[in-house]
Design a protein around this motif. Structure first.
Motif, PDB file in Angstrom:
ATOM      1  N   UNK A   8      18.743  -2.913  -3.966  1.00 33.47           N
ATOM      2  CA  UNK A   8      18.395  -1.410  -4.323  1.00 33.47           C
ATOM      3  C   UNK A   8      17.074  -0.930  -4.094  1.00 33.47           C
ATOM      4  N   UNK A   9      16.447  -1.675  -3.852  1.00 36.28           N
ATOM      5  CA  UNK A   9      14.933  -1.260  -3.431  1.00 36.28           C
ATOM      6  C   UNK A   9      14.523  -1.077  -2.068  1.00 36.28           C
ATOM      7  N   UNK A  10      13.373  -0.490  -1.953  1.00 31.90           N
ATOM      8  CA  UNK A  10      12.967  -0.220  -0.525  1.00 31.90           C
ATOM      9  C   UNK A  10      11.611  -0.776  -0.256  1.00 31.90           C
ATOM     10  N   UNK A  11      11.299  -1.712   0.326  1.00 31.46           N
ATOM     11  CA  UNK A  11       9.707  -2.145   0.425  1.00 31.46           C
ATOM     12  C   UNK A  11       9.212  -1.620   1.860  1.00 31.46           C
ATOM     13  N   UNK A  12       8.418  -0.962   1.936  1.00 32.84           N
ATOM     14  CA  UNK A  12       7.671  -0.490   3.074  1.00 32.84           C
ATOM     15  C   UNK A  12       6.280  -1.267   3.351  1.00 32.84           C
ATOM     16  N   UNK A  13       6.306  -1.934   4.426  1.00 29.11           N
ATOM     17  CA  UNK A  13       5.141  -2.911   4.565  1.00 29.11           C
ATOM     18  C   UNK A  13       4.231  -2.024   5.840  1.00 29.11           C
ATOM     19  N   UNK A  14       3.050  -1.708   5.333  1.00 27.36           N
ATOM     20  CA  UNK A  14       2.284  -0.962   6.180  1.00 27.36           C
ATOM     21  C   UNK A  14       0.930  -1.655   6.377  1.00 27.36           C
ATOM     22  N   UNK A  15      -0.130  -0.907   7.029  1.00 31.98           N
ATOM     23  CA  UNK A  15      -1.528  -1.644   6.837  1.00 31.98           C
ATOM     24  C   UNK A  15      -2.543  -0.606   6.597  1.00 31.98           C
ATOM     25  N   UNK A  16      -3.667  -0.886   6.262  1.00 32.42           N
ATOM     26  CA  UNK A  16      -4.810   0.041   5.780  1.00 32.42           C
ATOM     27  C   UNK A  16      -6.042  -0.531   6.539  1.00 32.42           C
ATOM     28  N   UNK A  17      -6.214  -0.092   7.651  1.00 31.58           N
ATOM     29  CA  UNK A  17      -7.378  -0.456   8.238  1.00 31.58           C
ATOM     30  C   UNK A  17      -7.978   0.692   8.880  1.00 31.58           C
ATOM     31  N   UNK A  22     -15.120  -2.237   8.402  1.00 30.17           N
ATOM     32  CA  UNK A  22     -15.414  -3.577   9.236  1.00 30.17           C
ATOM     33  C   UNK A  22     -13.841  -3.988   9.379  1.00 30.17           C
ATOM     34  N   UNK A  23     -13.386  -4.654  10.228  1.00 30.00           N
ATOM     35  CA  UNK A  23     -12.018  -5.138  10.497  1.00 30.00           C
ATOM     36  C   UNK A  23     -11.664  -6.137   9.644  1.00 30.00           C
ATOM     37  N   UNK A  24     -12.479  -6.852   9.004  1.00 30.40           N
ATOM     38  CA  UNK A  24     -12.092  -7.841   7.940  1.00 30.40           C
ATOM     39  C   UNK A  24     -11.845  -7.171   6.731  1.00 30.40           C
ATOM     40  N   UNK A  25     -11.758  -6.155   6.496  1.00 26.48           N
ATOM     41  CA  UNK A  25     -11.465  -5.324   5.146  1.00 26.48           C
ATOM     42  C   UNK A  25     -10.241  -4.690   5.362  1.00 26.48           C
ATOM     43  N   UNK A  26      -9.697  -4.802   6.504  1.00 23.64           N
ATOM     44  CA  UNK A  26      -8.076  -4.516   6.846  1.00 23.64           C
ATOM     45  C   UNK A  26      -7.282  -4.966   5.764  1.00 23.64           C
ATOM     46  N   UNK A  27      -6.198  -4.356   5.495  1.00 29.36           N
ATOM     47  CA  UNK A  27      -5.300  -5.050   4.276  1.00 29.36           C
ATOM     48  C   UNK A  27      -3.903  -4.746   4.816  1.00 29.36           C
ATOM     49  N   UNK A  28      -2.749  -5.404   4.334  1.00 28.46           N
ATOM     50  CA  UNK A  28      -1.438  -5.342   4.770  1.00 28.46           C
ATOM     51  C   UNK A  28      -0.910  -4.566   3.240  1.00 28.46           C
ATOM     52  N   UNK A  29      -0.181  -3.788   3.339  1.00 30.54           N
ATOM     53  CA  UNK A  29       0.136  -2.749   1.997  1.00 30.54           C
ATOM     54  C   UNK A  29       1.723  -3.049   2.009  1.00 30.54           C
ATOM     55  N   UNK A  30       2.169  -3.508   0.781  1.00 25.70           N
ATOM     56  CA  UNK A  30       3.538  -3.350   0.418  1.00 25.70           C
ATOM     57  C   UNK A  30       3.892  -2.492  -0.676  1.00 25.70           C
ATOM     58  N   UNK A  31       4.544  -1.469  -0.241  1.00 24.77           N
ATOM     59  CA  UNK A  31       4.748  -0.049  -1.165  1.00 24.77           C
ATOM     60  C   UNK A  31       6.259  -0.468  -1.669  1.00 24.77           C
ATOM     61  N   UNK A  32       6.765  -0.780  -2.738  1.00 17.41           N
ATOM     62  CA  UNK A  32       8.161  -0.826  -3.133  1.00 17.41           C
ATOM     63  C   UNK A  32       8.590   0.372  -3.997  1.00 17.41           C
ATOM     64  N   UNK A  33       9.814   1.033  -3.591  1.00 17.84           N
ATOM     65  CA  UNK A  33      10.485   2.075  -4.337  1.00 17.84           C
ATOM     66  C   UNK A  33      11.104   1.635  -5.590  1.00 17.84           C
ATOM     67  N   UNK A  34      11.020   2.344  -6.595  1.00 16.18           N
ATOM     68  CA  UNK A  34      11.665   2.022  -7.731  1.00 16.18           C
ATOM     69  C   UNK A  34      12.724   3.140  -8.418  1.00 16.18           C
TER      70      UNK A  34
END
Length: 215
Positions: A8-17, A22-34
């Protein structure tokens, strides 16, 4: 990119860049609905299929935020992951191999032998696809199936390999040409004319320096 789980969860996989960082500070973001009654719990229960799907989405976004890799042609590195699983690193890309349960592995990925067969099949498909392009034929319906058999004696090896190319409808005079092209892909050529192979063993120190153990 979203993954809807059976729990019953939704996991949204996005990126923050942001471009200004700088490119090295980019992040992968996992947002889980509750759900409202578990909004303070940070977990999601995944089936094996969902876990593999999530891993694929994370790797896809990781490649997007990774600094542009420096291409190093002709170099492949393999490092242990856990148990019989190993990660294969190729120009910033990553693949995994493992062993089946019957051989003591966890069957989390194809075996090296299966990747070898897959390399032949995918290279054949590439050449077939390029042939179709040159002759103005679409690739819809194109596929390559590989069946292989291991040898019963030593040394351990693939004893036979059969490739079947399923191609879109072609004029009869083009079929033989397609077969000739697909049969001489780079990987197949490397089997008929094997490369010179040299095996060296070196040791690695804690600081990463390497020196020869055996030549």
């Amino acid at each position: 990119m979203k993954l809807h789980t059976r729990c019953g969860r939704t996991i949204n996989v996005t990126r923050f860049a942001p471009e200004e960082l700088p490119a090295r500070m980019g992040r992968v973001v996992l947002d889980t609905s509750f759900s409202t009654h578990v909004e303070d719990e940070l977990w999601a229960s995944l089936t094996a299929e969902e876990a593999r799907r999530l891993a694929g989405l994370v790797l896809y976004q990781a490649a997007a935020v990774d600094p542009e890799p420096r291409p190093v042609p002709g170099v492949v590195e393999v490092v242990p992951v856990v148990g019989d699983a190993y990660e294969i690193r190729v120009r910033g890309h990553a693949l995994t191999v493992d062993q089946p349960l019957s051989d003591g592995g966890k069957d989390t990925a194809p075996t090296p032998v299966e990747l070898f067969v897959a390399a032949v099949a995918s290279c054949t498909a590439h050449y077939a696809g390029r042939f179709l392009d040159r002759h103005g034929v679409g690739r819809d319906g194109l596929s390559v199936r590989a069946r292989f058999r291991m040898a019963n004696d030593r040394p351990a090896r693939v004893a036979s390999l059969t490739l079947t190319v399923v191609a879109p409808e072609l004029p009869p005079e083009k079929v033989a040409a397609l077969r000739a092209v697909a049969a001489h892909c780079t990987v197949s050529n490397s089997l008929t004319r094997p490369p010179e192979t040299e095996l060296r063993v070196i040791h690695s120190s804690m600081d990463g320096a390497r020196g020869p153990l055996e030549t």
